[in-house]
Motif scaffolding. Structure first.
Motif, PDB file in Angstrom:
ATOM      1  N   TYR A  68      55.296 -59.798  59.704  1.00 45.43           N
ATOM      2  CA  TYR A  68      54.178 -60.082  60.594  1.00 45.43           C
ATOM      3  C   TYR A  68      54.786 -60.552  61.916  1.00 45.43           C
ATOM      4  N   ILE A  71      52.644 -62.664  67.258  1.00 46.14           N
ATOM      5  CA  ILE A  71      51.641 -63.713  67.054  1.00 46.14           C
ATOM      6  C   ILE A  71      51.238 -64.280  68.415  1.00 46.14           C
ATOM      7  N   GLN A  75      45.720 -62.835  67.819  1.00 44.56           N
ATOM      8  CA  GLN A  75      46.110 -61.711  66.965  1.00 44.56           C
ATOM      9  C   GLN A  75      47.390 -61.984  66.209  1.00 44.56           C
ATOM     10  N   VAL A  76      47.639 -61.145  65.213  1.00 38.81           N
ATOM     11  CA  VAL A  76      48.919 -61.028  64.533  1.00 38.81           C
ATOM     12  C   VAL A  76      49.045 -59.573  64.094  1.00 38.81           C
ATOM     13  N   VAL A  78      50.543 -57.006  61.487  1.00 37.01           N
ATOM     14  CA  VAL A  78      51.045 -57.014  60.103  1.00 37.01           C
ATOM     15  C   VAL A  78      51.577 -55.633  59.755  1.00 37.01           C
ATOM     16  N   ARG A  95      44.742 -60.775  55.759  1.00 35.87           N
ATOM     17  CA  ARG A  95      44.264 -62.110  56.105  1.00 35.87           C
ATOM     18  C   ARG A  95      45.298 -62.805  56.976  1.00 35.87           C
ATOM     19  N   ALA A  96      44.806 -63.606  57.929  1.00 33.28           N
ATOM     20  CA  ALA A  96      45.668 -64.446  58.751  1.00 33.28           C
ATOM     21  C   ALA A  96      45.272 -65.895  58.524  1.00 33.28           C
ATOM     22  N   ARG A  97      46.285 -66.772  58.421  1.00 32.94           N
ATOM     23  CA  ARG A  97      46.016 -68.196  58.241  1.00 32.94           C
ATOM     24  C   ARG A  97      46.748 -68.995  59.316  1.00 32.94           C
ATOM     25  N   GLU A 103      41.883 -70.041  56.959  1.00 32.98           N
ATOM     26  CA  GLU A 103      41.791 -68.626  57.298  1.00 32.98           C
ATOM     27  C   GLU A 103      41.222 -68.472  58.706  1.00 32.98           C
ATOM     28  N   THR A 128      42.221 -62.511  65.378  1.00 40.15           N
ATOM     29  CA  THR A 128      42.002 -63.831  64.786  1.00 40.15           C
ATOM     30  C   THR A 128      41.128 -64.698  65.683  1.00 40.15           C
ATOM     31  N   PRO A 132      47.270 -67.781  64.682  1.00 42.06           N
ATOM     32  CA  PRO A 132      47.696 -67.677  63.281  1.00 42.06           C
ATOM     33  C   PRO A 132      49.133 -68.151  63.104  1.00 42.06           C
ATOM     34  N   GLY A 135      50.549 -63.788  58.558  1.00 44.61           N
ATOM     35  CA  GLY A 135      49.700 -62.647  58.215  1.00 44.61           C
ATOM     36  C   GLY A 135      50.015 -62.213  56.802  1.00 44.61           C
TER      37      GLY A 135
END
Length: 144
Positions: A68, A71, A75-76, A78, A95-97, A103, A128, A132, A135
């Motif tokens: 990933y 950043i 956004q990210v 992946v 999913r992005a955290r 999340e 996102t 994030p 990812g």
């Protein structure tokens, strides 16, 4: 007539007559009932195993997160690899955290392999709500 030691087989307990009631005969075995219960148990366990395999264990849609990158606050990107049935397609959940584990982005991505291809590498920009930290690819499944 009373029993004597000569008429009692060795190892048999001796009880005074009339004191403990009459002795029961050994229980009758029911091999048919046991067999039916055993077959029913095996059938139930097989059905549960098949259902769990279909739900969680389909190796045809195996995923691998490659990286990933890129950043930013919104956004990210992946990169991931998906194993598919030959020429098949899948829907993958990304999913992005953030750094606290909350999340901040989630999206389903449709991927398809070319004819004769079983593995596909995908690069996807995940939008996102906040910056994030990571990812992830949660899962891939057959399209509905």
């Amino acid at each position: 007539m009373t029993e004597t030691h000569a008429t009692i087989p060795p190892g048999t307990p001796m009880f005074p007559p009339g004191r403990y009631g009459r002795r029961r005969e050994p229980g009758r075995r029911r091999p048919v009932l046991t067999a039916i219960l055993l077959v029913a148990l095996v059938a139930v366990l097989t059905a549960i195993s098949v259902r769990l395999y279909r739900q969680y264990g389909d190796p045809a849609y195996d995923t691998q997160l490659i990286t990933y990158t890129d950043i930013t606050d919104t956004q990210v990107v992946v990169d991931f690899r998906v194993n598919l049935p030959e020429g098949g397609s899948a829907v993958c959940l990304l999913r992005a955290r953030d750094s606290a584990g909350a999340e901040v982005g989630r999206e389903e991505v449709a991927v398809a392999a070319a004819a004769g291809q079983r593995q596909i590498t995908v690069r996807h920009r995940l939008v996102t709500d906040a910056r994030p930290f990571i990812g992830e690819v949660i899962r891939c499944r057959p399209p509905a």
